[in-house]
Design a protein around this motif. Sequence first.
Motif, mmCIF file in Angstrom:
data_model
loop_
_atom_site.group_PDB
_atom_site.id
_atom_site.type_symbol
_atom_site.label_atom_id
_atom_site.label_comp_id
_atom_site.label_asym_id
_atom_site.label_seq_id
_atom_site.Cartn_x
_atom_site.Cartn_y
_atom_site.Cartn_z
ATOM 1 N N ASP A 1 0.857 -1.186 0.000
ATOM 2 C CA ASP A 1 0.000 0.000 0.000
ATOM 3 C C ASP A 1 0.892 1.234 0.000
ATOM 4 N N ARG A 2 1.299 1.659 -1.186
ATOM 5 C CA ARG A 2 2.221 2.789 -1.287
ATOM 6 C C ARG A 2 1.596 4.095 -0.813
ATOM 7 N N MET A 3 0.273 4.179 -0.792
ATOM 8 C CA MET A 3 -0.410 5.399 -0.371
ATOM 9 C C MET A 3 -0.623 5.458 1.137
ATOM 10 N N GLY A 4 -0.391 4.373 1.830
ATOM 11 C CA GLY A 4 -0.540 4.352 3.284
ATOM 12 C C GLY A 4 -1.973 4.438 3.765
ATOM 13 N N ASN A 5 -2.900 3.889 2.981
ATOM 14 C CA ASN A 5 -4.318 3.966 3.345
ATOM 15 C C ASN A 5 -4.780 2.833 4.247
ATOM 16 N N ARG A 6 -4.015 1.775 4.325
ATOM 17 C CA ARG A 6 -4.439 0.597 5.083
ATOM 18 C C ARG A 6 -3.347 0.224 6.079
ATOM 19 N N SER A 7 -3.745 -0.311 7.210
ATOM 20 C CA SER A 7 -2.771 -0.765 8.195
ATOM 21 C C SER A 7 -3.072 -2.211 8.564
ATOM 22 N N GLY A 8 -2.078 -2.875 9.110
ATOM 23 C CA GLY A 8 -2.252 -4.260 9.519
ATOM 24 C C GLY A 8 -0.961 -5.028 9.335
ATOM 25 N N PRO A 9 -0.880 -6.209 9.904
ATOM 26 C CA PRO A 9 0.361 -6.995 9.819
ATOM 27 C C PRO A 9 0.702 -7.449 8.413
ATOM 28 N N GLU A 10 -0.287 -7.430 7.516
ATOM 29 C CA GLU A 10 -0.051 -7.868 6.142
ATOM 30 C C GLU A 10 0.380 -6.728 5.227
ATOM 31 N N VAL A 11 0.435 -5.492 5.754
ATOM 32 C CA VAL A 11 0.638 -4.308 4.925
ATOM 33 C C VAL A 11 2.082 -3.826 4.976
ATOM 34 N N VAL A 12 2.624 -3.484 3.798
ATOM 35 C CA VAL A 12 3.920 -2.814 3.702
ATOM 36 C C VAL A 12 3.752 -1.577 2.825
ATOM 37 N N VAL A 13 4.573 -0.556 3.071
ATOM 38 C CA VAL A 13 4.410 0.703 2.341
ATOM 39 C C VAL A 13 5.304 0.786 1.111
ATOM 40 N N ASP A 14 6.333 -0.050 1.047
ATOM 41 C CA ASP A 14 7.158 -0.135 -0.156
ATOM 42 C C ASP A 14 7.854 -1.492 -0.152
ATOM 43 N N LEU A 15 8.577 -1.762 -1.219
ATOM 44 C CA LEU A 15 9.202 -3.084 -1.326
ATOM 45 C C LEU A 15 10.413 -3.227 -0.421
ATOM 46 N N ARG A 16 10.996 -2.128 -0.021
ATOM 47 C CA ARG A 16 12.103 -2.208 0.926
ATOM 48 C C ARG A 16 11.609 -2.755 2.268
ATOM 49 N N GLU A 17 10.452 -2.285 2.707
ATOM 50 C CA GLU A 17 9.874 -2.819 3.940
ATOM 51 C C GLU A 17 9.530 -4.290 3.778
ATOM 52 N N ALA A 18 9.002 -4.662 2.614
ATOM 53 C CA ALA A 18 8.683 -6.065 2.367
ATOM 54 C C ALA A 18 9.931 -6.947 2.459
ATOM 55 N N ALA A 19 11.021 -6.478 1.837
ATOM 56 C CA ALA A 19 12.276 -7.247 1.871
ATOM 57 C C ALA A 19 12.794 -7.369 3.293
#
Length: 213
Positions: free
Chosen positions: A188-206
């Motif tokens: 969610d690059r726009m930061g509209n959703r929160s939760g344990p499944e959410v990342v804001v960019d791929l760096r956070e995902a990695a």
Amino acid sequence: MPEVISFDMDGTLVSPKYVDRVWMEGIPELYAKRHGVELDNAKEIVIGEYLKIGSDRLEWYDLGYWLEKFDLKIDKYELLEMYRSEIEVYPEVEEVLDSLRDAGYELVVTSNAAREFIEMELDGLMDRFSRVFSVTSDFRDVKKSPRSYILVCRALGRKPLEVLHIGDHYVYDYEAPIEAGLDALFLDRMGNRSGPEVVVDLREAADRILNGM
């Protein structure tokens, strides 16, 4: 823990700007020139025809179908090439792909886009991926469904729990892979959703993946 990381393409690895230009500007501009109408009128006609088909039919994703339907005398690859300069890879993508690959993960793409779009948009990134899947071109699915992800796993020779998918559509990139038995992260690059499944960019995902989620 996953051994394969699957990425969506548009909105995840690359900006949707290129796709939007091809469909919403390129085809209407060609239509206007071919049929001698004003551009605004051409856009109205073209978009109206898109909506008649709708995204639940394979024709929606088939560039060749639309070029023939509108009698546009251009090869689809020529049209795609016209807008190559509009392709924008998100700034963290190459770093993230390299870090995950260096850590031993197999990387693949699972996209709803037709194969010709994937090949154009990921031209400079293809060497990072072992496989690239277009669910419309390869599986004849109109949306990424649980079935699509199961077929991806079969093609890879992997169990669903060995694959983690990352993408920016909550239904098709998070709920569908979860239903198929994969792990998933919602981008969610726009930061509209929160939760344990959410990342804001791929760096956070990695970071999440490399640190054991």
